[in-house]
Design a protein around this motif. Structure first.
Motif, PDB file in Angstrom:
ATOM      1  N   LEU A   5       0.614  -1.227   0.111  1.00 43.98           N
ATOM      2  CA  LEU A   5       0.053   0.036  -0.018  1.00 43.98           C
ATOM      3  C   LEU A   5       0.869   1.152   0.010  1.00 43.98           C
ATOM      4  N   THR A   6       2.206   1.219   0.074  1.00 43.01           N
ATOM      5  CA  THR A   6       2.971   2.525   0.139  1.00 43.01           C
ATOM      6  C   THR A   6       3.656   2.510  -1.382  1.00 43.01           C
ATOM      7  N   ALA A 118      -1.369   5.621  -1.510  1.00 45.06           N
ATOM      8  CA  ALA A 118       0.118   5.447  -0.985  1.00 45.06           C
ATOM      9  C   ALA A 118       0.813   6.574  -0.049  1.00 45.06           C
ATOM     10  N   ALA A 119       0.415   7.789  -0.452  1.00 44.11           N
ATOM     11  CA  ALA A 119       1.138   8.632   0.517  1.00 44.11           C
ATOM     12  C   ALA A 119       0.461   8.587   1.890  1.00 44.11           C
ATOM     13  N   PHE A 120      -0.814   8.361   2.103  1.00 42.26           N
ATOM     14  CA  PHE A 120      -1.418   8.281   3.383  1.00 42.26           C
ATOM     15  C   PHE A 120      -0.725   6.911   4.059  1.00 42.26           C
ATOM     16  N   ALA A 121      -0.708   5.858   3.405  1.00 44.41           N
ATOM     17  CA  ALA A 121       0.103   4.813   4.125  1.00 44.41           C
ATOM     18  C   ALA A 121       1.535   4.896   4.421  1.00 44.41           C
ATOM     19  N   VAL A 124       1.298   6.938   7.591  1.00 43.04           N
ATOM     20  CA  VAL A 124       0.948   6.373   8.849  1.00 43.04           C
ATOM     21  C   VAL A 124       2.235   5.326   9.256  1.00 43.04           C
ATOM     22  N   GLU A 125       2.721   4.950   8.284  1.00 39.73           N
ATOM     23  CA  GLU A 125       3.981   4.141   8.459  1.00 39.73           C
ATOM     24  C   GLU A 125       5.037   4.830   9.227  1.00 39.73           C
ATOM     25  N   ARG A 126       5.380   6.001   8.685  1.00 43.35           N
ATOM     26  CA  ARG A 126       6.454   6.748   9.309  1.00 43.35           C
ATOM     27  C   ARG A 126       6.033   7.707  10.668  1.00 43.35           C
ATOM     28  N   THR A 383       3.500  11.276  -5.032  1.00 44.50           N
ATOM     29  CA  THR A 383       3.137  10.469  -3.657  1.00 44.50           C
ATOM     30  C   THR A 383       4.044  11.188  -2.623  1.00 44.50           C
ATOM     31  N   LYS A 384       5.287  11.695  -2.833  1.00 36.86           N
ATOM     32  CA  LYS A 384       6.274  12.339  -2.238  1.00 36.86           C
ATOM     33  C   LYS A 384       5.348  13.573  -1.717  1.00 36.86           C
ATOM     34  N   ILE A 385       4.653  14.326  -2.713  1.00 39.01           N
ATOM     35  CA  ILE A 385       4.342  15.810  -2.489  1.00 39.01           C
ATOM     36  C   ILE A 385       2.989  15.595  -1.628  1.00 39.01           C
ATOM     37  N   TYR A 386       2.354  14.465  -1.797  1.00 38.22           N
ATOM     38  CA  TYR A 386       0.902  14.155  -1.063  1.00 38.22           C
ATOM     39  C   TYR A 386       1.308  14.167   0.335  1.00 38.22           C
ATOM     40  N   GLU A 387       2.313  13.040   0.493  1.00 35.96           N
ATOM     41  CA  GLU A 387       2.861  12.974   1.899  1.00 35.96           C
ATOM     42  C   GLU A 387       2.941  14.074   2.655  1.00 35.96           C
TER      43      GLU A 387
END
Length: 398
Positions: A5-6, A118-121, A124-126, A383-387
């Motif tokens: 999911l990442t 993926a950004a949300f996952a 949460v992971e980090r 994905t990095k931007i969204y995160e």
């Protein structure tokens, strides 16, 4: 389902393999539900219907129970692929070749959905779950009539007491490269049909006929000759385009009985749909009474019909939302994005009635084309931007 999911590419391939041609769900919402459920989201898939339109399945998912509420909006329905012979790969296979992933909806807009998930996952992971709520608002008919999708989904959510503090729409907003452009508003859109009634007759006896194209020509000039406005600080000048003129006449020696003209206006914040309708009605009446092509005749008989659902021009003024997104873009890419209101309409025109909304997604150069595709590197960048955006937005609302 074992998709990481990442990994936005893996999620996107899962979605691309679902033939969700509007209004069909095609399995895409089922895939999305499975992924979101693994992340702890409570998922609903309401079906909305209206007489004369197809039933449409949609998705709403939320995680968290209190605090600031950030929504991500998009759609899993796609336009038809067209002639399959024009495609290098099966449009519903999610083929990766040469650093790009091919498929109908890759850019518009399954790619954006995959990147935000993926950004949300990753967040949460980090960092653990955000101190607030995150929602997915996913419609099933954005590429269709937009009747049983986002509008009704928003009303359905509101009826259950849910409110949003801000929304990010993941439509493809970047013209050339990730980081080019954030949409902070949209021009309005208004479409109309003008029908001029004439009198059919033989072209050799014009005094016995009344050619509706004479009046329609004057109406066209009245609509287009004088600019509607000069634009404003955030909006380009309003623009009217005539998109069709038709009589249904196949004979060269018959004056047609009636003529139709279709037009669309993309308008600035100088107008509302109502004030613009009034101005265009005035111009149409002016053209219908113009004597230059119809000397000695009474004003032409004209009927005006407003088509589709008009969209208001709007501008998002939520500085925390805009700064969080622009700051995330610049931190990841080193580029300062243009804040724009250009382009067509999107479901943001409905969301702005519920909360502040901005749009940012992938590069849109191949959307709706054969061989629609996105760069794998762009999926990672977005994905990095969204995160970074998720972290910044919740920090601003702590």
């Amino acid at each position: 389902m074992t998709t990481a999911l990442t990994d936005p590419l893996a999620i996107l391939v899962d979605l691309l393999r679902c033939p969700s041609v509007t209004p069909a769900e095609g399995g895409a919402l089922a895939v999305l539900e499975a992924h979101l459920s693994r992340l702890g989201f409570a998922v609903s898939r309401p079906v909305f219907r209206e007489e004369g339109t197809p039933d449409v399945e949609n998705l709403f998912a939320v995680v968290g129970t209190e605090g600031a509420h950030l929504a991500f909006a998009g759609h899993t329905d796609v336009v038809p692929p067209g002639d399959l012979g024009d495609w290098r790969h099966d449009p519903f296979a999610g083929t990766v070749e040469g650093g790009e992933v091919f498929g109908r909806g890759a850019a518009d807009m399954k790619g954006g959905i995959a990147c935000f998930l993926a950004a949300f996952a990753r967040h949460v992971e980090r960092c653990g779950a955000p101190r607030g709520r995150v929602s997915f608002l996913i419609a099933g008919d954005e590429e269709g009539p937009a009747i049983n999708g986002t509008v009704k989904l928003l009303d359905w959510v509101a009826a259950r007491g849910t409110r949003f503090d801000a929304c990010l729409v993941g439509e493809p907003t970047n013209p050339e490269a990730i980081g080019d452009m954030i949409k902070i508003g949209r021009r309005g859109s208004l479409s109309g049909e003008v029908v001029v009634e004439g009198v059919q007759g033989h072209v050799a006896y014009p005094h016995l006929a009344d050619n509706p194209l004479r009046a329609l020509t004057a109406i066209a000039m009245a609509l287009m000759e004088v600019p509607l406005d000069a634009g404003s600080e955030r909006f380009p000048p309003s623009n009217l385009e005539i998109t069709s003129i038709d009589t249904g006449n196949t004979s060269v020696n018959v004056v047609p009985a009636r003529a139709r003209l279709f037009f669309n206006v993309r308008f600035s914040d100088a107008w509302t749909p109502r004030t613009l309708m009034d101005e265009l009605q005035r111009r149409i009446a002016q053209g219908a009474g113009d004597p230059r092509l119809r000397p000695g005749r009474a004003p032409a008989s004209v009927r005006v019909t407003w088509r589709e659902r008009p969209a208001d021009a709007f501008l998002t003024r939520d500085e925390a939302l805009t700064r969080s997104l622009a700051g995330a873009v610049e931190a990841v890419t080193g580029r300062r994005p243009e804040l724009s209101t250009s382009g067509g309409t999107s479901d943001a025109r409905f969301i702005k009635d519920h909360c502040p909304v901005v749009e940012f997604g992938l590069v849109g150069k191949t959307m709706h084309m054969a061989n629609e595709r996105v760069a794998v590197a762009d999926l990672e960048l977005l994905t990095k931007i969204y995160e970074a955006f998720i972290a910044r937005w919740f920090a601003a609302h702590a």
